[in-house]
Enzyme design. Sequence first.
Site, PDB file in Angstrom:
ATOM      1  N   ASP A  11       0.842  -1.188   0.000  1.00 25.22           N
ATOM      2  CA  ASP A  11       0.000   0.000   0.000  1.00 25.22           C
ATOM      3  C   ASP A  11       0.881   1.243   0.000  1.00 25.22           C
ATOM      4  OD1 ASP A  11      -1.716   2.109   0.632  1.00 25.22           O
ATOM      5  OD2 ASP A  11      -2.705   1.053   2.282  1.00 25.22           O
ATOM      6  N   GLY A  33      -8.566   3.706  -7.979  1.00 22.03           N
ATOM      7  CA  GLY A  33      -7.240   3.120  -7.835  1.00 22.03           C
ATOM      8  C   GLY A  33      -6.387   3.822  -6.799  1.00 22.03           C
ATOM      9  N   ASP A  35      -5.136   6.750  -6.843  1.00 24.51           N
ATOM     10  CA  ASP A  35      -5.587   8.133  -6.636  1.00 24.51           C
ATOM     11  C   ASP A  35      -6.651   8.191  -5.544  1.00 24.51           C
ATOM     12  OD1 ASP A  35      -5.937  10.894  -7.047  1.00 24.51           O
ATOM     13  OD2 ASP A  35      -7.121  10.635  -8.870  1.00 24.51           O
ATOM     14  N   SER A 118       0.042   4.618 -14.750  1.00 24.15           N
ATOM     15  CA  SER A 118      -0.729   4.370 -15.979  1.00 24.15           C
ATOM     16  C   SER A 118      -1.045   2.916 -16.271  1.00 24.15           C
ATOM     17  CB  SER A 118      -0.047   4.989 -17.208  1.00 24.15           C
ATOM     18  OG  SER A 118      -0.263   6.376 -17.251  1.00 24.15           O
ATOM     19  N   TYR A 122      -5.687   3.168 -16.829  1.00 27.16           N
ATOM     20  CA  TYR A 122      -5.222   3.807 -18.067  1.00 27.16           C
ATOM     21  C   TYR A 122      -4.666   2.809 -19.076  1.00 27.16           C
ATOM     22  CZ  TYR A 122      -5.930   8.560 -16.275  1.00 27.16           C
ATOM     23  OH  TYR A 122      -6.480   9.731 -15.806  1.00 27.16           O
TER      24      TYR A 122
END
Length: 172
Positions: A11, A33, A35, A118, A122
């Site tokens: 984490d 996610g 963010d 990403s 993404y």
Amino acid sequence: MTGALEIVTGDITVQDVEAIVNAANSTLLGGGGVDGAIHAAAGPGLLRECKTLGGCPTGDARLTGGYNLQAKYVIHTVGPIWRGGGYGEDGLLASCYRNCFEIVREKGMKSVAFPSISTGAYGFPVERACRIALREIRAFLDGEGAGVKVVVVCFGQGVYDAYQSARKELWG
């Protein structure tokens, strides 16, 4: 290489580093996610500060406080959305790392943790992304990153294995 690289699973919000990197969207106002996890762990102060920044373009980075996180800072960077590789995705992803490292250098930070930028929602191919990430990390550590600890925090064993494989391939 004069800095240190660690690759771990876990984490990112609980890493013992000066700054954690947030794989953010261009609004910087939270999302899913990593963010969403960072915003949740940091508390409402992070969102308030992010609202003052006016967003962030893909490939760039912005700095905020860490609020309720163990890390003093959050470096927000916006990775590219994978569109098949013909739209400058590799260069934009490399730019994310370079711009984050510029903030690390400017602030004199001695430790920073990155997620796999990403490669979640993404859709950037993990094996390709980790090679780009490790090339940029090594360039920083071999250059202005002397004495800096860089931690790559992988969400899941598959991402961890890809980073370890790329590290062996690129660094021996």
